[in-house]
Every structure is written in structure tokens, then in C-alpha cells.
Design a protein around this motif. Structure first.
Motif, PDB file in Angstrom:
ATOM      1  N   ARG A  64       0.868  -1.192   0.000  1.00  0.00           N
ATOM      2  CA  ARG A  64       0.000   0.000   0.000  1.00  0.00           C
ATOM      3  C   ARG A  64       0.901   1.236   0.000  1.00  0.00           C
ATOM      4  O   ARG A  64       1.699   1.425   0.914  1.00  0.00           O
ATOM      5  CB  ARG A  64      -0.899   0.005   1.232  1.00  0.00           C
ATOM      6  N   LEU A  66       1.130   5.486  -0.548  1.00  0.00           N
ATOM      7  CA  LEU A  66       0.498   6.802  -0.611  1.00  0.00           C
ATOM      8  C   LEU A  66       1.520   7.796  -1.142  1.00  0.00           C
ATOM      9  O   LEU A  66       2.580   7.987  -0.549  1.00  0.00           O
ATOM     10  CB  LEU A  66       0.031   7.247   0.781  1.00  0.00           C
ATOM     11  N   ASP A  98     -10.961  16.215   5.815  1.00  0.00           N
ATOM     12  CA  ASP A  98     -10.356  14.937   6.179  1.00  0.00           C
ATOM     13  C   ASP A  98      -9.537  14.415   4.996  1.00  0.00           C
ATOM     14  O   ASP A  98     -10.035  14.380   3.864  1.00  0.00           O
ATOM     15  CB  ASP A  98     -11.453  13.927   6.551  1.00  0.00           C
ATOM     16  N   TRP A  99      -8.325  13.995   5.250  1.00  0.00           N
ATOM     17  CA  TRP A  99      -7.421  13.612   4.172  1.00  0.00           C
ATOM     18  C   TRP A  99      -7.914  12.415   3.374  1.00  0.00           C
ATOM     19  O   TRP A  99      -7.668  12.314   2.176  1.00  0.00           O
ATOM     20  CB  TRP A  99      -6.002  13.380   4.696  1.00  0.00           C
ATOM     21  N   THR A 100      -8.641  11.506   3.998  1.00  0.00           N
ATOM     22  CA  THR A 100      -9.090  10.309   3.274  1.00  0.00           C
ATOM     23  C   THR A 100     -10.145  10.642   2.213  1.00  0.00           C
ATOM     24  O   THR A 100     -10.303   9.896   1.250  1.00  0.00           O
ATOM     25  CB  THR A 100      -9.632   9.246   4.244  1.00  0.00           C
ATOM     26  N   SER A 101     -10.831  11.769   2.378  1.00  0.00           N
ATOM     27  CA  SER A 101     -11.856  12.144   1.398  1.00  0.00           C
ATOM     28  C   SER A 101     -11.258  12.710   0.112  1.00  0.00           C
ATOM     29  O   SER A 101     -11.961  12.873  -0.878  1.00  0.00           O
ATOM     30  CB  SER A 101     -12.819  13.160   2.009  1.00  0.00           C
ATOM     31  N   LEU A 103      -8.295  11.435  -1.312  1.00  0.00           N
ATOM     32  CA  LEU A 103      -7.453  10.435  -1.975  1.00  0.00           C
ATOM     33  C   LEU A 103      -7.985  10.031  -3.343  1.00  0.00           C
ATOM     34  O   LEU A 103      -9.187   9.893  -3.541  1.00  0.00           O
ATOM     35  CB  LEU A 103      -7.339   9.175  -1.119  1.00  0.00           C
ATOM     36  N   PHE A 112      -2.230   5.134  -4.174  1.00  0.00           N
ATOM     37  CA  PHE A 112      -3.075   6.186  -3.616  1.00  0.00           C
ATOM     38  C   PHE A 112      -2.348   7.513  -3.792  1.00  0.00           C
ATOM     39  O   PHE A 112      -1.169   7.621  -3.473  1.00  0.00           O
ATOM     40  CB  PHE A 112      -3.336   5.945  -2.127  1.00  0.00           C
ATOM     41  N   LEU A 114      -2.480  11.687  -2.965  1.00  0.00           N
ATOM     42  CA  LEU A 114      -3.060  12.814  -2.246  1.00  0.00           C
ATOM     43  C   LEU A 114      -2.616  14.070  -2.996  1.00  0.00           C
ATOM     44  O   LEU A 114      -1.445  14.424  -2.972  1.00  0.00           O
ATOM     45  CB  LEU A 114      -2.567  12.838  -0.801  1.00  0.00           C
ATOM     46  N   ALA A 141      -1.730   8.260   8.256  1.00  0.00           N
ATOM     47  CA  ALA A 141      -1.448   7.415   7.092  1.00  0.00           C
ATOM     48  C   ALA A 141      -0.523   6.250   7.421  1.00  0.00           C
ATOM     49  O   ALA A 141      -0.028   5.578   6.517  1.00  0.00           O
ATOM     50  CB  ALA A 141      -0.839   8.271   5.986  1.00  0.00           C
TER      51      ALA A 141
END
Length: 147
Positions: A64, A66, A98-101, A103, A112, A114, A141
Motif C-alpha cells: 500500500r 500513498l 479529512d485527508w481520506t476524502s 485520496l 493512492f 493525495l 497514514a
């Protein structure tokens, strides 16, 4: 050029990236998340090309990964991979989102991304990158194998 390592798996460039990954793994092998920064002194030295190709190559092997577009002055990575993005790194580190929104996921490699969106010139980019918000992002992360 942002997919070169995947498009030319037997090239000297791709082999160099594989060697860099081995060096990263040997150096950071005891770290649960390997945080890697690609920097240079001058513009146009290849930071975006190296970062994107290394991240895509590693992600395509299963871990995984990022990739954070941390170039707050000239976000070529975001322009090349996530053109329609409206918010990104700056809004995340300032706590607005929010950072996950934010990605994006590259389908062929599983990478992934950002993105960073430049809405105005920022004079002190180092303040953003060393901020508590950035540290919080990296802490959040930590489930990624490589950042």
C-alpha cells in the motif's frame, strides 16, 4: 513520463528505481511505514517524475503506497494525475477537510495519490510541510507501507 516505469519495465530507468527501492527497504526495514521524500534544489530536476514512477512501481508490486504531492508552488503531479481536483494537501493540513476524502486511486497500480491544489501563491511552504497538520496526516497514514 509519469508512467514510464510501468510502460518500460526493462529500462535502465526502471531498474534504477528498483535499486532505490532495495536501498530504501534495507535502510528503513524496521519501520512499519516507510516515509520517503524526493527533493531537489532547483526546479525541473525530475522530482515529480522520480516520485511518481517510484511510487507506481512499488504499488504495482502489492504494498500500500500513498504518494503525497507536496509541491505547494508547482503541483505538476496533481495536474498530470488528478486534473479535476478542487481540494488537497493545503486544506488537509489546515484542518479544513479529512485527508481520506481527497485520496485518488490509480486503478492499474493501486497507488493512492493525495493531490495538492494551488489556489494562491504560498510564500512559506516549509511552514505548511512542517506543521502539526502535516504531522497528523503522516500519523493518520501509518497504515500505508510506503508514504
Amino acid at each position: 513520463m509519469l508512467q514510464y516505469a510501468i510502460d518500460t519495465p526493462l529500462s535502465g530507468f526502471t531498474e534504477t528505481l528498483r535499486s532505490a527501492k532495495v536501498a530504501i527497504d534495507l535502510t528503513l526495514n524496521d519501520k512499519p511505514s516507510k516515509v520517503i521524500g524526493i527533493v531537489s534544489v532547483l526546479p525541473n530536476e525530475g522530482k515529480t517524475t522520480i516520485a511518481k514512477n517510484l511510487a507506481t512501481l512499488v504499488a504495482s508490486q502489492g504494498p500500500r503506497v500513498l504518494l503525497i504531492d507536496g509541491d505547494i508552488r508547482n503541483s505538476d503531479l496533481t495536474r498530470g494525475c488528478a486534473k479535476d481536483t478542487k481540494i488537497g494537501l493545503v486544506e488537509i493540513v489546515t484542518g479544513d477537510v479529512d485527508w481520506t476524502s481527497v485520496l485518488r486511486v490509480e486503478e492499474e497500480s493501486g497507488l493512492f495519490l493525495l493531490p495538492t491544489v494551488i489556489k494562491q501563491q504560498v510564500s512559506h511552504t516549509s511552514d505548511i510541510l512542517s506543521s502539526p497538520g502535516m504531522r497528523g496526516l503522516l500519523e493518520g497514514a501509518k497504515d500505508f507501507d510506503y508514504i
